[in-house]
Design an enzyme around this catalytic site. Structure first.
Site, PDB file in Angstrom:
ATOM      1  N   ARG A   1       0.859  -1.184   0.000  1.00 32.01           N
ATOM      2  CA  ARG A   1       0.000   0.000   0.000  1.00 32.01           C
ATOM      3  C   ARG A   1       0.900   1.241   0.000  1.00 32.01           C
ATOM      4  NH1 ARG A   1       2.010   1.941   3.748  1.00 32.01           N
ATOM      5  NH2 ARG A   1       0.633   3.712   3.623  1.00 32.01           N
ATOM      6  N   GLY A   2       0.254   2.397  -0.160  1.00 26.19           N
ATOM      7  CA  GLY A   2       0.987   3.633  -0.337  1.00 26.19           C
ATOM      8  C   GLY A   2       1.129   3.897  -1.831  1.00 26.19           C
ATOM      9  N   ALA A   3       0.738   5.083  -2.267  1.00 24.45           N
ATOM     10  CA  ALA A   3       0.617   5.339  -3.713  1.00 24.45           C
ATOM     11  C   ALA A   3       1.871   4.975  -4.517  1.00 24.45           C
ATOM     12  CB  ALA A   3       0.218   6.799  -3.945  1.00 24.45           C
TER      13      ALA A   3
ATOM     14  N   ARG B   1      -7.499  -0.829  -7.282  1.00 25.80           N
ATOM     15  CA  ARG B   1      -7.923   0.231  -6.368  1.00 25.80           C
ATOM     16  C   ARG B   1      -8.164   1.500  -7.188  1.00 25.80           C
ATOM     17  NH1 ARG B   1      -4.687   0.787  -0.853  1.00 25.80           N
ATOM     18  NH2 ARG B   1      -6.627   1.838  -0.327  1.00 25.80           N
TER      19      ARG B   1
ATOM     20  N   GLN C   1      -2.465   2.561  10.045  1.00 34.60           N
ATOM     21  CA  GLN C   1      -1.157   2.626   9.373  1.00 34.60           C
ATOM     22  C   GLN C   1      -0.181   3.551  10.099  1.00 34.60           C
ATOM     23  OE1 GLN C   1      -4.174   3.179   7.829  1.00 34.60           O
ATOM     24  NE2 GLN C   1      -4.103   2.583   5.681  1.00 34.60           N
TER      25      GLN C   1
ATOM     26  N   ASP D   1      -2.353  10.638  -2.313  1.00 37.50           N
ATOM     27  CA  ASP D   1      -2.615   9.551  -3.254  1.00 37.50           C
ATOM     28  C   ASP D   1      -2.998  10.067  -4.634  1.00 37.50           C
ATOM     29  OD1 ASP D   1      -2.862   6.625  -1.812  1.00 37.50           O
ATOM     30  OD2 ASP D   1      -3.175   8.279  -0.424  1.00 37.50           O
TER      31      ASP D   1
ATOM     32  N   ASN E   1      -5.973  12.017   0.284  1.00 37.63           N
ATOM     33  CA  ASN E   1      -5.053  11.273   1.145  1.00 37.63           C
ATOM     34  C   ASN E   1      -5.891  10.492   2.148  1.00 37.63           C
ATOM     35  OD1 ASN E   1      -2.226  10.716   1.789  1.00 37.63           O
ATOM     36  ND2 ASN E   1      -2.635  11.740   3.737  1.00 37.63           N
ATOM     37  N   LYS E   2      -5.228   9.715   2.976  1.00 40.75           N
ATOM     38  CA  LYS E   2      -5.924   8.842   3.915  1.00 40.75           C
ATOM     39  C   LYS E   2      -6.961   9.616   4.727  1.00 40.75           C
ATOM     40  CE  LYS E   2      -5.409   5.314   4.070  1.00 40.75           C
ATOM     41  NZ  LYS E   2      -6.141   4.283   3.321  1.00 40.75           N
TER      42      LYS E   2
END
Length: 332
Positions: A55-57, A89, A187, A227, A237-238
């Protein structure tokens, strides 16, 4: 990234290619176990992105690049592979950027392994430069806040939001980092705090809801990742990032976003046009498979929120730091 084990300290990336297989750290197992998994089919790569093994762009982008590499090596239809991987995603722009980058290169005759490794190396180089530019913002004695994980795990190596912190700490600056837990997948607590601990950077985990509390007490700088960044500077973003940006504006705290140029989506005009991923309610109502919510109470679980450009002081990129009004220069 530095990983401290019983055998000492070793450097490892979040995702890499070895002997015909894509290797990656299973981020779902951290911080208690360091587990590596391997894949030799692009379909499994798409699933690893979907289920957040990785995960993470930027790491998603590199993983997608390696997925396209596997597709090319196995001789499957590249357009179908590209479509399948993109479907994993919906929000992170690096996923689409990486697949299109690889698709064009492979169709032009690029070597699949060299192209995918080159893409991953490019991300690391960009993150290193983000760290160099962003570290100038961090001064001795500062209290810095971040949200979710935008470190080496999320970016192959080095990080985006954490890159300036790594560089500043390596240069001898001493400061303190608030890492918000980042519900519901935690996270910030499980990944960012783990990375800061590996580097020896002074930090503490805080509940998401305590962000404004500590801002009032004294936070000097906020840096998050992103992201997807739209043409006008709005960014996804998150979930929970928007809250922090609003509070930062209230308290006059500089709010910066660290991201490579591949995260900018100039075809999307504003944040209203970003597709926000909705994930399973079980991520909210359960912890490690144990139901904690009342029976019959549903939950909503947006994975991201959108922060408007007017709340951002600047974007830290591999090309320098840009104010939202100068975002056109990033495109150039």
């Amino acid at each position: 990234m530095k990983v401290r084990t019983g055998g000492g300290v070793k450097d490892i990336r979040a995702v890499w290619f070895d002997k015909g297989k894509v290797m990656m750290i299973d981020q779902r197992e951290l911080p208690h176990k360091i587990v590596t998994v391997s894949f030799d089919k692009y379909q499994d790569i798409a699933e690893a992105i979907r289920n957040m093994t990785t995960r993470g762009a930027p790491s998603i982008g590199a993983t997608a690049a390696y997925g396209m590499c596997l597709a090319a090596l196995s001789g499957v239809d590249l357009d179908k592979a590209a479509k399948d991987i993109k479907a994993a995603r919906p929000t992170a722009n690096d996923l689409f950027f990486a697949v299109d980058h690889m698709l064009a290169g492979l169709k032009a005759g690029s070597d699949p392994i060299e192209a995918a490794n080159g893409y991953a190396d490019m991300i690391v180089d960009k993150c290193t430069k983000i760290g160099e530019y962003g570290s100038a913002l961090i001064k001795n004695g500062m209290k810095v806040m971040t949200h979710c994980n935008a470190g080496a795990l999320a970016t192959v190596d080095v990080g985006t939001a954490l890159a300036p912190m790594r560089k500043a700490w390596a240069d001898g600056k001493r400061f303190f980092v608030y890492a918000s837990e980042t519900r519901p997948r935690l996270q910030g607590m499980q990944l960012t705090a783990w990375e800061l601990g590996q580097e020896g950077i002074d930090h503490a985990i805080i509940p998401d809801g305590a962000s404004a509390y500590y801002m009032e007490k004294g936070v000097d700088l906020i840096i998050t990742g992103a992201d997807r960044i739209t043409a006008n500077g709005d960014f996804a973003n998150k979930i929970g990032t928007f809250d922090k940006a609003i509070a930062a504006k209230h308290f006059g705290i500089p709010f910066y976003v660290a991201a490579p140029v591949s995260t900018f989506d100039f075809d999307t005009k504003t944040g209203k046009d970003i597709v926000i991923e909705e994930r399973s309610e079980k991520e909210v109502t359960e912890i490690y498979g144990m139901k904690i919510a009342p029976k019959g109470s549903p939950a909503l679980n947006p994975a991201f929120d959108v922060t408007p450009a007017k709340l951002v002081r600047g974007f830290i990129t591999e090309k320098g730091i840009f104010a939202p009004k100068d975002i056109g220069k990033v495109k150039q």
